[in-house]
Design a protein around this motif. Structure first.
Motif, mmCIF file in Angstrom:
data_model
loop_
_atom_site.group_PDB
_atom_site.id
_atom_site.type_symbol
_atom_site.label_atom_id
_atom_site.label_comp_id
_atom_site.label_asym_id
_atom_site.label_seq_id
_atom_site.Cartn_x
_atom_site.Cartn_y
_atom_site.Cartn_z
ATOM 1 N N ALA A 1 0.687 -1.103 0.068
ATOM 2 C CA ALA A 1 0.060 -0.038 -0.002
ATOM 3 C C ALA A 1 0.862 1.310 -0.016
ATOM 4 O O ALA A 1 1.767 1.552 0.945
ATOM 5 C CB ALA A 1 -0.974 -0.061 1.204
ATOM 6 N N GLY A 2 0.495 2.052 -1.049
ATOM 7 C CA GLY A 2 1.392 3.274 -0.845
ATOM 8 C C GLY A 2 2.668 3.238 -1.748
ATOM 9 O O GLY A 2 3.379 4.382 -1.804
ATOM 10 N N GLN A 3 3.172 2.021 -2.141
ATOM 11 C CA GLN A 3 4.468 1.912 -2.785
ATOM 12 C C GLN A 3 4.374 1.257 -4.166
ATOM 13 O O GLN A 3 3.694 0.355 -4.133
ATOM 14 C CB GLN A 3 5.557 1.473 -1.855
ATOM 15 C CG GLN A 3 5.892 2.395 -0.837
ATOM 16 C CD GLN A 3 7.120 1.692 -0.037
ATOM 17 O OE1 GLN A 3 7.581 0.860 -0.106
ATOM 18 N NE2 GLN A 3 8.042 2.662 0.486
ATOM 19 N N MET A 4 5.290 1.922 -5.132
ATOM 20 C CA MET A 4 5.111 1.028 -6.295
ATOM 21 C C MET A 4 6.541 0.174 -6.156
ATOM 22 O O MET A 4 7.545 0.825 -6.089
ATOM 23 C CB MET A 4 5.423 1.945 -7.598
ATOM 24 C CG MET A 4 5.124 1.164 -8.814
ATOM 25 S SD MET A 4 5.632 2.360 -10.339
ATOM 26 C CE MET A 4 5.183 4.185 -10.128
ATOM 27 N N GLU A 5 6.335 -1.225 -6.507
ATOM 28 C CA GLU A 5 7.576 -2.000 -6.418
ATOM 29 C C GLU A 5 8.421 -1.897 -7.731
ATOM 30 O O GLU A 5 7.618 -2.036 -8.524
ATOM 31 C CB GLU A 5 7.122 -3.416 -5.826
ATOM 32 C CG GLU A 5 6.489 -3.641 -4.632
ATOM 33 C CD GLU A 5 7.408 -3.206 -3.400
ATOM 34 O OE1 GLU A 5 8.512 -3.690 -3.693
ATOM 35 O OE2 GLU A 5 6.851 -2.547 -2.255
ATOM 36 N N LEU A 6 9.738 -2.072 -7.408
ATOM 37 C CA LEU A 6 10.549 -1.823 -8.442
ATOM 38 C C LEU A 6 11.379 -3.034 -8.462
ATOM 39 O O LEU A 6 11.390 -4.103 -7.764
ATOM 40 C CB LEU A 6 11.310 -0.638 -8.677
ATOM 41 C CG LEU A 6 10.504 0.737 -8.574
ATOM 42 C CD1 LEU A 6 11.546 2.030 -8.499
ATOM 43 C CD2 LEU A 6 9.532 0.631 -10.021
ATOM 44 N N GLU B 1 4.110 6.000 -3.660
ATOM 45 C CA GLU B 1 3.051 6.835 -4.652
ATOM 46 C C GLU B 1 2.766 8.097 -4.161
ATOM 47 O O GLU B 1 2.161 8.979 -5.021
ATOM 48 C CB GLU B 1 1.724 5.894 -4.613
ATOM 49 C CG GLU B 1 2.160 4.398 -5.385
ATOM 50 C CD GLU B 1 1.006 3.714 -5.377
ATOM 51 O OE1 GLU B 1 -0.134 4.267 -5.430
ATOM 52 O OE2 GLU B 1 0.879 2.663 -5.972
ATOM 53 N N GLY B 2 3.345 8.623 -3.062
ATOM 54 C CA GLY B 2 2.891 10.259 -2.703
ATOM 55 C C GLY B 2 3.762 11.016 -3.612
ATOM 56 O O GLY B 2 3.390 12.140 -3.738
ATOM 57 N N GLU B 3 4.890 10.514 -4.201
ATOM 58 C CA GLU B 3 5.745 11.373 -5.148
ATOM 59 C C GLU B 3 5.088 11.696 -6.315
ATOM 60 O O GLU B 3 5.668 12.441 -7.081
ATOM 61 C CB GLU B 3 7.116 10.723 -5.134
ATOM 62 C CG GLU B 3 7.973 10.713 -3.927
ATOM 63 C CD GLU B 3 9.403 10.006 -4.224
ATOM 64 O OE1 GLU B 3 9.780 9.706 -5.506
ATOM 65 O OE2 GLU B 3 10.151 9.978 -3.041
ATOM 66 N N ASP C 1 8.715 14.218 -9.608
ATOM 67 C CA ASP C 1 10.025 15.156 -9.518
ATOM 68 C C ASP C 1 11.141 14.096 -9.268
ATOM 69 O O ASP C 1 11.375 13.680 -8.133
ATOM 70 C CB ASP C 1 9.987 16.122 -8.432
ATOM 71 C CG ASP C 1 11.049 16.974 -8.449
ATOM 72 O OD1 ASP C 1 11.894 16.843 -9.337
ATOM 73 O OD2 ASP C 1 10.897 18.062 -7.671
ATOM 74 N N MET C 2 11.870 13.758 -10.102
ATOM 75 C CA MET C 2 12.833 12.680 -10.150
ATOM 76 C C MET C 2 14.041 13.353 -9.409
ATOM 77 O O MET C 2 14.769 12.441 -8.643
ATOM 78 C CB MET C 2 13.383 12.352 -11.424
ATOM 79 C CG MET C 2 14.396 11.298 -11.582
ATOM 80 S SD MET C 2 14.739 10.669 -13.090
ATOM 81 C CE MET C 2 15.440 12.040 -14.116
ATOM 82 N N ARG C 3 14.556 14.470 -9.383
ATOM 83 C CA ARG C 3 15.700 15.203 -8.654
ATOM 84 C C ARG C 3 15.566 15.311 -7.331
ATOM 85 O O ARG C 3 16.259 14.785 -6.379
ATOM 86 C CB ARG C 3 16.082 16.207 -9.184
ATOM 87 C CG ARG C 3 16.771 16.333 -10.700
ATOM 88 C CD ARG C 3 17.408 17.815 -11.024
ATOM 89 N NE ARG C 3 17.657 17.608 -12.450
ATOM 90 C CZ ARG C 3 17.986 18.745 -13.167
ATOM 91 N NH1 ARG C 3 17.575 19.831 -12.772
ATOM 92 N NH2 ARG C 3 18.343 18.679 -14.360
ATOM 93 N N ALA C 4 14.118 15.378 -6.892
ATOM 94 C CA ALA C 4 13.897 15.365 -5.626
ATOM 95 C C ALA C 4 13.595 14.018 -4.763
ATOM 96 O O ALA C 4 13.694 14.146 -3.451
ATOM 97 C CB ALA C 4 12.786 16.060 -5.222
#
Length: 142
Positions: free
Chosen positions: A3-8, A16-18, A46-49
């Motif tokens: 929940a709340g995360q995209m697994e890579l 997922e909040g990003e 925002d990839m850099r952040a």
């Protein structure tokens, strides 16, 4: 997926909040709904952040997909495959996940090799054969 995360790959996960999703009107055919329903999904990240992805992978991502990354280091992906906004959102998310997995894989270091003796011999024989073929085509003055 938790929940709340995209697994890579390799234990990395993207919160997922990003991810910021907006929905706009799609282009193309759609009948009466085309001017009323905002079903095109636009994903911004925002990839850099982001601290969840290593800097080397961020650099590879920018090199692999320069058309997705702005000069400020923000990733923008759009999808309008479906007439359903939720499906388009999922397509965008999956597209980002696939691209990040590709960027997380470190390229193999190339080990230089030398040609074998047989391949050198075949190459030289082929060159000699070609040379003889072309020499025989020339005009001869006697």
């Amino acid at each position: 997926m938790t929940a709340g995360q995209m697994e890579l790959a390799n234990g990395f996960a993207l919160p997922e909040g990003e991810l910021i999703f907006t929905f706009v009107r799609s282009s193309g055919p759609g009948g009466q709904n085309v001017n009323k329903v905002s079903s095109k999904a636009v994903l911004r990240w925002d990839m850099r952040a982001s601290a969840s992805i290593p800097d080397a992978a961020k650099a590879r991502f920018a090199k692999l997909y320069p058309f997705c990354v702005t000069s400020e280091g923000k990733v923008i992906l759009t999808c309008q495959k479906s007439r359903d906004a939720l499906k388009n959102r999922n397509y965008c998310q999956e597209n980002l996940r696939v691209k990040l997995v590709a960027a997380l894989q470190e390229p193999k270091k190339r080990i230089p090799t030398r040609p074998t003796k047989g391949s050198i011999k075949r190459r030289l024989e082929n060159k000699a054969r070609q040379s003889e073929k072309k020499q025989s085509r020339g005009l001869r003055f006697e």
